[in-house]
Design an enzyme around this catalytic site. Structure first.
Site, PDB file in Angstrom:
ATOM      1  N   GLY A   1       0.814  -1.209   0.000  1.00 33.61           N
ATOM      2  CA  GLY A   1       0.000   0.000   0.000  1.00 33.61           C
ATOM      3  C   GLY A   1       0.850   1.262   0.000  1.00 33.61           C
ATOM      4  O   GLY A   1       2.071   1.216   0.231  1.00 33.61           O
TER       5      GLY A   1
ATOM      6  N   LEU B   1      -5.247  -9.795   7.153  1.00 32.89           N
ATOM      7  CA  LEU B   1      -6.068  -8.932   8.001  1.00 32.89           C
ATOM      8  C   LEU B   1      -7.517  -9.394   8.088  1.00 32.89           C
ATOM      9  O   LEU B   1      -8.273  -8.877   8.906  1.00 32.89           O
ATOM     10  CB  LEU B   1      -6.005  -7.477   7.529  1.00 32.89           C
ATOM     11  CG  LEU B   1      -4.975  -6.626   8.295  1.00 32.89           C
ATOM     12  CD1 LEU B   1      -3.563  -7.006   7.877  1.00 32.89           C
ATOM     13  CD2 LEU B   1      -5.221  -5.145   8.076  1.00 32.89           C
TER      14      LEU B   1
ATOM     15  N   TYR C   1     -17.508   2.110   5.437  1.00 32.42           N
ATOM     16  CA  TYR C   1     -16.064   2.256   5.631  1.00 32.42           C
ATOM     17  C   TYR C   1     -15.770   3.020   6.918  1.00 32.42           C
ATOM     18  O   TYR C   1     -14.963   2.582   7.746  1.00 32.42           O
ATOM     19  CB  TYR C   1     -15.456   2.981   4.431  1.00 32.42           C
ATOM     20  CG  TYR C   1     -14.022   3.415   4.644  1.00 32.42           C
ATOM     21  CD1 TYR C   1     -12.996   2.477   4.717  1.00 32.42           C
ATOM     22  CD2 TYR C   1     -13.690   4.768   4.771  1.00 32.42           C
ATOM     23  CE1 TYR C   1     -11.680   2.881   4.923  1.00 32.42           C
ATOM     24  CE2 TYR C   1     -12.385   5.173   4.964  1.00 32.42           C
ATOM     25  CZ  TYR C   1     -11.383   4.226   5.041  1.00 32.42           C
ATOM     26  OH  TYR C   1     -10.085   4.617   5.253  1.00 32.42           O
TER      27      TYR C   1
ATOM     28  N   TRP D   1      -7.219  12.070   2.624  1.00 31.61           N
ATOM     29  CA  TRP D   1      -6.865  12.381   1.238  1.00 31.61           C
ATOM     30  C   TRP D   1      -5.412  12.010   0.924  1.00 31.61           C
ATOM     31  O   TRP D   1      -4.623  12.828   0.437  1.00 31.61           O
ATOM     32  CB  TRP D   1      -7.110  13.860   0.961  1.00 31.61           C
ATOM     33  CG  TRP D   1      -8.521  14.334   1.099  1.00 31.61           C
ATOM     34  CD1 TRP D   1      -9.532  13.722   1.808  1.00 31.61           C
ATOM     35  CD2 TRP D   1      -9.097  15.511   0.536  1.00 31.61           C
ATOM     36  NE1 TRP D   1     -10.687  14.467   1.719  1.00 31.61           N
ATOM     37  CE2 TRP D   1     -10.455  15.573   0.947  1.00 31.61           C
ATOM     38  CE3 TRP D   1      -8.599  16.540  -0.239  1.00 31.61           C
ATOM     39  CZ2 TRP D   1     -11.312  16.610   0.579  1.00 31.61           C
ATOM     40  CZ3 TRP D   1      -9.446  17.581  -0.611  1.00 31.61           C
ATOM     41  CH2 TRP D   1     -10.787  17.612  -0.209  1.00 31.61           C
TER      42      TRP D   1
END
Length: 291
Positions: free
Chosen positions: A10, A36, A124, A149
C-alpha cells in the site's frame, strides 16, 4: 528498535519502508504472513515476533465497495486492529494505527478535533471507527492517527487519477463542495516513525503519549482546488469546473467537511502539518523519473 509493520504494497507501507530510521529494524508482514481478514493470525504474528513497536499500515480502503461488503470491511478495519492492539498490550509494547476523517459526519466548517463526536456516513467509516474503539478497549499504549486524502507516486489515488484523465481530456468536472487536507503518504510515514521512536524512548511513559491524533496536509482545499493545483504543478492545460457532490453520486457518502485540527500532534510529538504542495512536487518528480 524492532518494528513490526502490517502491510507491504500500500501507499503507506511503501513509504514506511523507504524511510526506516537509522538504528531501526523493520519487518513488514504481507497478507500471506498475516491476513487482516484473520484477526487471530494478526495477533499471533505479533506474539511470535515480539517487536518493540507495531505499526498497522494496512486497511480495507475500498470506500464504495464497503457499502456491499461491510462484514469484510469490519473484519479488516475493526476486528483485526483490535486483536493487534490486544496482543501488543499483552507484550507491553506500543501499537500505532492509522484511521480516517470518515469517522466524522462532515458537517459544519470547523476543523474536527480528536475528541469531537463521531458519526460516520457509511460502512467504511463505521469499520474504521470500530477499529478505534477496539484499540482503546485493549488498554495498552497506543496512538490512533487519523488522516485524510492520502496521495503518493504509488498505488491508486486522486493525483494519479487526475494525471491519467488529463492525458485525454482538457476539461474536467470535479467536486468543489468537499474540503479537506491532502496528505502525502511520505509525510504520514515520517510522522509514524517519529511517534514510534518517541514511544520506544519512553517519552511520556507511554501513557502520556497514548491517544488519538489528527494529521493532514495544509492548506485545506476542495477536491476541485486540489485538481487545479495538480494540473498547474504538472504543466497540464486542463480546465476544472466545480460541481456539487450531488452531481457526482457515489455508493458511499463522502464527508463535506474533512478539515482536521492537528494541534495536539504538534504539541505532544512536535509534528507539524505538512505542506501538501511540496509533497505534490515530490510525487510528480517521482512519477517523471525513469523506471
Amino acid at each position: 528498535m524492532q518494528a513490526l509493520i502490517f502491510g507491504t504494497t500500500g501507499q503507506l507501507a511503501l513509504a514506511l519502508a523507504r524511510q526506516v530510521p537509522a538504528g531501526v529494524t523493520a519487518q513488514h508482514l504481507s497478507r500471506a504472513a498475516a491476513d487482516l481478514a484473520d484477526p487471530a493470525a494478526c495477533a499471533a504474528a505479533i506474539l511470535a515476533a515480539r517487536p518493540d513497536v507495531v505499526i498497522n499500515a494496512a486497511a480495507y480502503t475500498a470506500v464504495d465497495r464497503a457499502e456491499t461488503d461491510e462484514a469484510m470491511a469490519l473484519r479488516v478495519n475493526g476486528d483485526s486492529p483490535a486483536a493487534m492492539a490486544r496482543a501488543s498490550a499483552d507484550l507491553g509494547i506500543p501499537f500505532l494505527h492509522v484511521s480516517t476523517d470518515y469517522v466524522f459526519d462532515g458537517s459544519g466548517t470547523a476543523p474536527w478535533q480528536p475528541d469531537d463526536a463521531t458519526g460516520p456516513l457509511g460502512a467504511y467509516g463505521r469499520s474504521k471507527l470500530a477499529g478505534e474503539a477496539g484499540i482503546r478497549a485493549a488498554g495498552g499504549a497506543h496512538a490512533i492517527l487519523r488522516t485524510s486524502w492520502v496521495f503518493s507516486a504509488d498505488g491508486a489515488n486522486f493525483v494519479k487519477t487526475m494525471l491519467r484523465l488529463s492525458e485525454t481530456r482538457d476539461r474536467l468536472s470535479v467536486v468543489g463542495d468537499q474540503t479537506g487536507g491532502p496528505t502525502p503518504a511520505a509525510a504520514i510515514a515520517a510522522a509514524l516513525w517519529r511517534m514510534a521512536q518517541a514511544f520506544h524512548a519512553g517519552q511520556g511513559a507511554g501513557g502520556g503519549l497514548t491517544g488519538t491524533y489528527h494529521f493532514a496536509g495544509a492548506p485545506d482545499v476542495s477536491w476541485a482546488g486540489f485538481a487545479r493545483a495538480i494540473f498547474a504543478a504538472a504543466g497540464r492545460d486542463v480546465e476544472v469546473a466545480d460541481i456539487p457532490t450531488a452531481a457526482y453520486p457515489t455508493p458511499a457518502a463522502r464527508p463535506a467537511n474533512s478539515r482536521m485540527d492537528c494541534t495536539s500532534l504538534e504539541t505532544v510529538f512536535g509534528i507539524a502539518r505538512p505542506d501538501w504542495r511540496a509533497g505534490l512536487d515530490e510525487v510528480l518528480a517521482a512519477l517523471r523519473a525513469p523506471a
